[in-house]
Design an enzyme around this catalytic site. Structure first.
Site, PDB file in Angstrom:
ATOM      1  CD  GLN A   1      -3.355  -4.293   6.680  1.00 16.93           C
ATOM      2  OE1 GLN A   1      -3.212  -3.365   5.897  1.00 16.93           O
ATOM      3  NE2 GLN A   1      -4.068  -5.364   6.381  1.00 16.93           N
ATOM      4  CE  LYS A  60      -3.806  -2.367   2.303  1.00 15.27           C
ATOM      5  NZ  LYS A  60      -4.463  -2.701   3.573  1.00 15.27           N
ATOM      6  CG  ASP A 100     -10.006   0.139   5.370  1.00 15.90           C
ATOM      7  OD1 ASP A 100      -9.646  -0.186   4.222  1.00 15.90           O
ATOM      8  OD2 ASP A 100      -9.351  -0.141   6.387  1.00 15.90           O
TER       9      ASP A 100
END
Length: 306
Positions: free
Chosen positions: A102, A58, A125
């Site tokens: 994460q 990422k 997200d």
């Protein structure tokens, strides 16, 4: 069923993700004209090897697109209170546009509490209840990355989705439910198949579009598919073979491609799209925050300036 020489075409997630990242990079260059650099904060708690790989990927893709990333690696012993305090600092920092924790986090930390602690405007997200609720209501909110990536794959493959029958296999909060909502918004007729469904295969055989997100390796084979169906395989499962371990999807690729018209391979299908849309959400969040700041500045004009 396709003839032996007429197998389903692969939906190239790597190539389509590269297009999305090119669009993101163009947006970043446009923001640079306003002297703004989108900034993504990434929090990793513990030393899970898979999570470390995901975070590295990422950050690498973010750098390539011109997005600044701030990585914080916290020890597995970090308490929930400590993690929430870090998130609160990032929420309050106007230079941070997106926050990514994460997952999974260590077992002693309440994952739900962590998700809800993130400012919805920085929740790239798309997991915060405010964004989830907004999605269901058809509002313009930050949307979960994997379902958004799947929709881009479908639009690029099928064009207009109106009237198509889509079956989503799996009802998770991260993929299944938002995927069904996005398909509804695209005017599909949607069926969600899950562990309590009666004759799931029969339901699946009615579908023009199949999105598999159930977490069971190679569960869906040719017998589940209507000839010509488009198959999006979200699953990533590691299995052991005589040649060693390898990654497979929730779909039996070799079998399914004899019936489907198009299918995503694993790896190389949905996976690259998730990271691409994470960065796309970061740019979207940045633009909305700039707009909100401008609106607040106008609203709070001082008496001397009025």
């Amino acid at each position: 069923m396709n003839s032996p020489t007429q197998l389903a075409r692969d939906i190239d997630g790597k190539a389509i993700a590269a297009q999305v990242l090119s669009e993101v990079a163009a947006d970043v260059r446009e923001l640079a004209l306003q002297q703004v650099t989108p900034t993504l904060a990434v929090l990793l708690v513990g030393e899970d090897p898979a999570s470390q790989v995901y975070v590295r990927n990422k950050i690498l893709r973010a750098k390539e697109a011109g997005i600044r990333s701030l990585e914080q690696c916290l020890p597995a012993t970090t308490s929930q209170a400590q993690l929430l305090a870090v998130i609160a600092e990032l929420n309050a920092n106007p230079e941070v546009n997106g926050i990514l924790v994460q997952l999974p986090v260590p077992a002693h930390i309440d994952e739900g509490a962590v998700i809800q602690a993130i400012d919805p405007a920085k929740d790239i997200d798309g997991f915060h209840r405010q964004n989830v609720g907004g999605l269901v209501l058809g509002q313009d909110v930050l949307t979960p990355c994997t379902p958004s990536g799947c929709m881009r794959l479908l639009h690029d493959t099928c064009g207009d989705l109106s009237g198509k029958h889509a079956v989503v296999i799996g009802r998770s909060n991260i993929v299944g439910k938002p995927m069904a909502t996005l398909l509804l918004q695209a005017n599909c007729s949607v069926t969600v198949v899950h562990s309590r469904s009666i004759d799931a295969a029969a339901l699946c055989r009615l579908a023009d579009i199949v999105v598999a997100a159930v977490g069971r390796p190679q569960m869906i084979d040719a017998s589940w598919l209507k000839p010509g169906a488009v198959v999006i395989d979200v699953g990533i499962n590691r299995i052991d073979t005589e040649q060693g371990s390898r990654l497979v999807g929730d779909v039996d690729y070799a079998s399914a491609r004899t019936v489907a018209s198009a299918i995503t391979p694993v790896p190389g299908g949905v996976g690259p799209m998730t990271i691409a849309f994470l960065l796309k959400n970061t740019v979207t969040a940045t633009r909305r925050q700039l707009l909100r700041a401008a609106e607040l500045a106008t609203t709070h004009t001082s008496p001397q300036e009025a």
